[in-house]
Design a protein around this motif. Structure first.
Motif, PDB file in Angstrom:
ATOM      1  N   PHE A  61      -3.625   0.168  11.630  1.00 54.27           N
ATOM      2  CA  PHE A  61      -4.396   0.204  10.388  1.00 54.27           C
ATOM      3  C   PHE A  61      -5.855  -0.085  10.699  1.00 54.27           C
ATOM      4  O   PHE A  61      -6.220  -0.462  11.830  1.00 54.27           O
ATOM      5  CB  PHE A  61      -3.848  -0.803   9.374  1.00 54.27           C
ATOM      6  N   SER A 119      -0.416   5.259   7.397  1.00 49.73           N
ATOM      7  CA  SER A 119       1.001   5.427   7.095  1.00 49.73           C
ATOM      8  C   SER A 119       1.191   5.643   5.597  1.00 49.73           C
ATOM      9  O   SER A 119       0.419   5.131   4.780  1.00 49.73           O
ATOM     10  CB  SER A 119       1.787   4.194   7.530  1.00 49.73           C
ATOM     11  N   ALA A 160       2.713   0.929   3.586  1.00 46.36           N
ATOM     12  CA  ALA A 160       2.445  -0.189   4.493  1.00 46.36           C
ATOM     13  C   ALA A 160       2.525  -1.485   3.704  1.00 46.36           C
ATOM     14  O   ALA A 160       2.221  -1.534   2.509  1.00 46.36           O
ATOM     15  CB  ALA A 160       1.074  -0.043   5.146  1.00 46.36           C
ATOM     16  N   LEU A 174      -9.924   6.554  10.306  1.00 50.24           N
ATOM     17  CA  LEU A 174      -8.605   5.928  10.396  1.00 50.24           C
ATOM     18  C   LEU A 174      -8.115   5.819  11.831  1.00 50.24           C
ATOM     19  O   LEU A 174      -7.119   5.143  12.102  1.00 50.24           O
ATOM     20  CB  LEU A 174      -7.592   6.710   9.556  1.00 50.24           C
ATOM     21  N   TYR A 187     -10.376  -1.488  14.078  1.00 50.56           N
ATOM     22  CA  TYR A 187      -9.059  -0.867  14.273  1.00 50.56           C
ATOM     23  C   TYR A 187      -8.078  -1.863  14.881  1.00 50.56           C
ATOM     24  O   TYR A 187      -8.393  -2.571  15.840  1.00 50.56           O
ATOM     25  CB  TYR A 187      -9.185   0.346  15.189  1.00 50.56           C
ATOM     26  N   PRO A 211       0.019  -7.267   9.381  1.00 53.26           N
ATOM     27  CA  PRO A 211       0.888  -6.108   9.135  1.00 53.26           C
ATOM     28  C   PRO A 211       2.365  -6.420   9.361  1.00 53.26           C
ATOM     29  O   PRO A 211       2.781  -6.679  10.492  1.00 53.26           O
ATOM     30  CB  PRO A 211       0.372  -5.071  10.144  1.00 53.26           C
ATOM     31  N   HIS A 248       0.851  -1.184   0.000  1.00 55.59           N
ATOM     32  CA  HIS A 248       0.000   0.000   0.000  1.00 55.59           C
ATOM     33  C   HIS A 248       0.893   1.243   0.000  1.00 55.59           C
ATOM     34  O   HIS A 248       1.862   1.320   0.766  1.00 55.59           O
ATOM     35  CB  HIS A 248      -0.889   0.038   1.237  1.00 55.59           C
ATOM     36  N   SER A 258      -4.349   1.895   5.710  1.00 51.96           N
ATOM     37  CA  SER A 258      -3.328   2.400   6.629  1.00 51.96           C
ATOM     38  C   SER A 258      -3.181   3.908   6.490  1.00 51.96           C
ATOM     39  O   SER A 258      -3.221   4.448   5.386  1.00 51.96           O
ATOM     40  CB  SER A 258      -1.980   1.726   6.347  1.00 51.96           C
TER      41      SER A 258
END
Length: 221
Positions: free
Chosen positions: A144, A186, A189, A218, A164, A138, A82, A184
């Protein structure tokens, strides 16, 4: 139909902020626990120990499937990558071999947000796999969100829930669970992924069916 080399079911996110769609449907978010996730599958702390469930091939008539057949499609495994590109998140599946050379964007930031301030995303697609379960974990242990709904072709917007994870666990979903690729906050990811290799996929476009995008938080509220 979806194949490993075809992404003709990809939905367009360019119009996500168009006022003609009205306010997006706000999806509730919960911190995933073993108890509140049990109808969807199980939480994953040991990816290698998880066994993908393969569903026997369906039959069209009254004659039963021959014993021991219909389950030889096997399992495929590979990272799900991602990466945020502008205000959209691109996904690439190494397990299924798609997304690397095409723009498969799974979500877009809500209006007024930027990469340094990701609080929610807009989504219009979900799908399920009738041929087997799917396991996500993950690799980078970063928080995420996962969007899920219980099985049923009569699924409604209110059926979707965002679960979550703080990054210490992943999700193993049963066959027929509506889902999206993991989401995510971030910038990049990587998720370990394994699933049925047949990759039968049934798709839902919430804009086509309900005229609305889903707004997925998120972070926990």
């Amino acid at each position: 139909m979806v194949s490993q080399n075809s992404l003709d079911w990809i939905v367009d996110l360019d119009g996500a902020h168009d006022p003609k769609y009205g306010e997006p449907h706000k999806v509730p978010i919960v911190a995933a626990t073993k108890e509140n996730f049990k109808e969807y599958g199980n939480l994953v702390t040991d990816f290698d120990a998880e066994q993908v469930e393969i569903v026997p091939w369906p039959v069209a008539g009254k004659r039963p499937l021959c014993s021991g057949t219909g389950t030889f499609g096997g399992v495929t495994e590979g990272d799900f990558l991602h990466e945020w590109v502008g205000d959209k998140c691109k996904a690439m599946s190494m397990a299924m071999g798609w997304g690397m050379d095409s723009d498969f964007f799974v979500c877009r930031l809500g209006k007024g947000q930027d990469l340094g301030n990701k609080t929610s995303v807009l989504v219009r697609e979900a799908n399920y796999h009738p041929d087997g379960s799917q396991c996500f974990y993950p690799k980078d242990k970063l928080p995420f969100v996962a969007l899920f709904a219980l099985p049923g072709d009569d699924v409604k917007l209110d059926d979707f829930i965002a679960f979550y994870s703080d990054g210490s666990f992943g999700f193993h979903i049963r066959p027929n669970i509506w889902h999206q690729p993991m989401i995510s906050a971030s910038d990049k990811a990587i998720f370990k992924n394994k699933q049925g290799a047949v990759h039968a996929c049934v798709n839902l476009d919430t804009v086509d069916e309900f005229g609305k995008f889903l707004s997925v938080p998120l972070t926990l509220e």
